[in-house]
Design a protein around this motif. Structure first.
Motif, short mmCIF file in Angstrom:
data_model
loop_
_atom_site.label_atom_id
_atom_site.label_comp_id
_atom_site.label_asym_id
_atom_site.label_seq_id
_atom_site.Cartn_x
_atom_site.Cartn_y
_atom_site.Cartn_z
N ILE A 209 6.25 -9.17 23.49
CA ILE A 209 7.65 -9.55 23.26
C ILE A 209 7.73 -11.00 22.78
O ILE A 209 8.48 -11.33 21.86
CB ILE A 209 8.46 -9.37 24.55
N GLU A 210 6.92 -11.86 23.39
CA GLU A 210 6.98 -13.28 23.06
C GLU A 210 6.39 -13.59 21.68
O GLU A 210 6.76 -14.59 21.05
CB GLU A 210 6.22 -14.07 24.13
N GLN A 211 5.49 -12.72 21.20
CA GLN A 211 4.77 -13.01 19.96
C GLN A 211 5.30 -12.27 18.74
O GLN A 211 4.85 -12.53 17.61
CB GLN A 211 3.29 -12.66 20.14
N HIS A 212 6.27 -11.36 18.92
CA HIS A 212 6.73 -10.56 17.80
C HIS A 212 8.24 -10.65 17.60
O HIS A 212 8.98 -11.07 18.49
CB HIS A 212 6.34 -9.08 18.01
N LEU A 213 8.66 -10.25 16.41
CA LEU A 213 10.07 -10.27 16.08
C LEU A 213 10.86 -9.29 16.94
O LEU A 213 10.32 -8.24 17.34
CB LEU A 213 10.26 -9.91 14.60
N PRO A 214 12.12 -9.61 17.23
CA PRO A 214 12.96 -8.68 18.01
C PRO A 214 12.98 -7.28 17.42
O PRO A 214 12.96 -6.29 18.16
CB PRO A 214 14.34 -9.34 17.96
N PHE A 215 13.02 -7.16 16.09
CA PHE A 215 13.04 -5.85 15.46
C PHE A 215 11.80 -5.04 15.85
O PHE A 215 11.88 -3.85 16.16
CB PHE A 215 13.11 -5.97 13.94
N ASP A 216 10.62 -5.70 15.83
CA ASP A 216 9.39 -5.00 16.16
C ASP A 216 9.39 -4.51 17.60
O ASP A 216 8.94 -3.39 17.89
CB ASP A 216 8.18 -5.92 15.93
N VAL A 217 9.87 -5.36 18.50
CA VAL A 217 9.90 -5.00 19.92
C VAL A 217 10.78 -3.78 20.14
O VAL A 217 10.37 -2.80 20.77
CB VAL A 217 10.42 -6.18 20.77
#
Length: 307
Positions: free
Chosen positions: A136-144
Motif C-alpha cells: 500500500i505504501e509503495q504503490h499508487l492508490p489505483f493499483d491497491v
C-alpha cells in the motif's frame, strides 16, 4: 380449554378456546398494536414464536397473503389471525412503541425484508492478506484498489460456489458464513473446500498476474471455527445486511490472526476438524492461547508455512 401464553419480558396470561393471540393479549391489558383493527392488513400485531409453534392454528388465507408480501420468517405470526390449539405458547411482540412502528412499518427506515434474529450454528471464516501494508505504501492508490477488487471477486465467486456468504469485506480481507441453508457438518466441509480453492486460485493469480505486473506475491491467512451465533439482518433500509454475532465469531477472527504466530496459512479449530470427511489425524495439532479463552485452544494446521 384455556392455555397459557407467556409474552416475553412483559407478562403471562390465559387464552381461551377460540380466541386469537391478539384478543387474549388485549384482554390481559397489553397495549398490543393493531392499527388495522385486527384485519391482517397492517402487520403491527406480529409476534415471534419462541416455543409452541405446533400448538398454533395454521396461517389462514389473509395471513398467508400478508406473509408473502412482507417476507416473514417461519417463526413470525400475526397475532390477530392466530389461535392456540393444544398447548402453552411463548411469544414476543415485535412492535412495542412508535419507534418500532417507524422501523418496521411506516418510517423511512423500514424495509421489505422482515428478517428476525435467530440462534443458529454456523461455520465462520476470516481471511486476511499477510504483510499488505508495504505494498500500500509503495504503490499508487489505483493499483491497491485494483488488486483488492480482483481478489474480492475471486473470494466471492468461490465462497458462493460452496453455499457460503461473505457478510463483510474488511480492508484487504473478509468475513464469511457457511450453513445458512445446510447442515453444520456440510457447512464445515464446504468452508474448508472453499478455503483451499481460494488458496489455489490466489497462487495461480500470483504467477499469471500479480508477480508479472506488480512484482508482488499475495499471501493470505485463513481462520475457521464454528458454533452457535445470533444471525439476522442489521442496519436500516437499503443499507441493511446480514450479520452474525457471538463468541464463536471472535474465535474465528483470532484463529485468522494466529496464522502468523503458527506460521501456517490455514488454521481450523479442533471442533471443525472433527467434522471433516477427510482422514483424521493427518494434520498437525497445536494448542494456542486465545484472548478471552481460559484454557488452551486446540487447532489443526491445514495449510502451508508462510516462510
Amino acid at each position: 380449554m384455556p392455555y397459557k401464553i407467556e409474552l416475553i419480558n412483559e407478562k403471562s396470561f390465559v387464552i381461551e378456546e377460540g380466541q386469537t393471540l391478539l384478543q387474549a393479549s388485549l384482554n390481559a391489558g397489553v397495549q398490543h398494536y393493531h392499527v388495522c383493527g385486527g384485519k391482517a392488513k397492517c402487520s403491527t400485531c406480529r409476534v415471534v414464536v419462541h416455543k409452541g409453534m405446533d400448538f398454533l392454528s395454521p396461517p389462514n388465507e389473509k395471513e398467508i397473503k400478508l406473509r408473502e408480501l412482507k417476507h416473514f420468517p417461519d417463526n413470525v405470526r400475526l397475532a390477530c389471525q392466530t389461535k392456540v390449539q393444544g398447548g402453552d405458547v411463548i411469544i414476543q411482540r415485535i412492535i412495542k412503541d412508535d419507534t418500532d412502528l417507524d422501523l418496521y412499518i411506516t418510517g423511512v427506515h423500514c424495509d421489505d425484508r422482515q428478517g428476525i434474529g435467530e440462534e443458529k450454528e454456523l461455520a465462520l471464516m476470516f481471511l486476511d492478506i499477510r504483510d499488505f501494508t508495504p505494498f500500500i505504501e509503495q504503490h499508487l492508490p489505483f493499483d491497491v484498489i485494483h488488486i483488492i477488487r480482483r481478489l474480492s471477486i475471486l473470494y466471492n465467486d468461490v465462497i458462493e460456489s460452496y453455499n457460503g456468504k461473505i457478510v463483510e469485506f474488511m480492508g484487504d480481507g473478509f468475513y464469511a458464513l457457511f450453513g445458512l441453508n445446510e447442515s453444520i457438518e456440510e457447512a464445515m466441509n464446504n468452508a474448508v473446500k472453499a478455503g483451499r480453492e481460494i488458496m489455489d486460485k490466489v497462487k495461480e493469480l500470483n504467477k499469471s498476474y500479480f508477480e508479472k505486473f506488480f512484482e508482488k506475491e499475495i499471501v493470505i491467512g485463513v481462520g475457521l471455527h464454528a458454533g452457535k451465533v445470533i444471525v439476522g439482518e442489521s442496519g436500516i433500509g437499503n443499507k441493511s445486511s446480514l450479520t452474525a454475532m457471538g463468541f464463536p465469531v471472535n474465535i474465528a477472527a483470532r484463529l485468522e490472526t494466529a496464522t502468523k504466530e503458527l506460521n501456517n496459512n490455514f488454521i481450523v479449530s479442533e471442533y471443525v476438524y472433527g467434522m471433516l470427511n477427510e482422514h483424521k489425524n493427518s494434520y498437525e495439532q497445536k494448542q494456542i492461547n486465545l484472548k478471552g479463552v481460559s484454557e488452551p485452544f486446540n487447532v489443526r494446521l491445514l495449510g502451508e508455512r508462510f516462510r
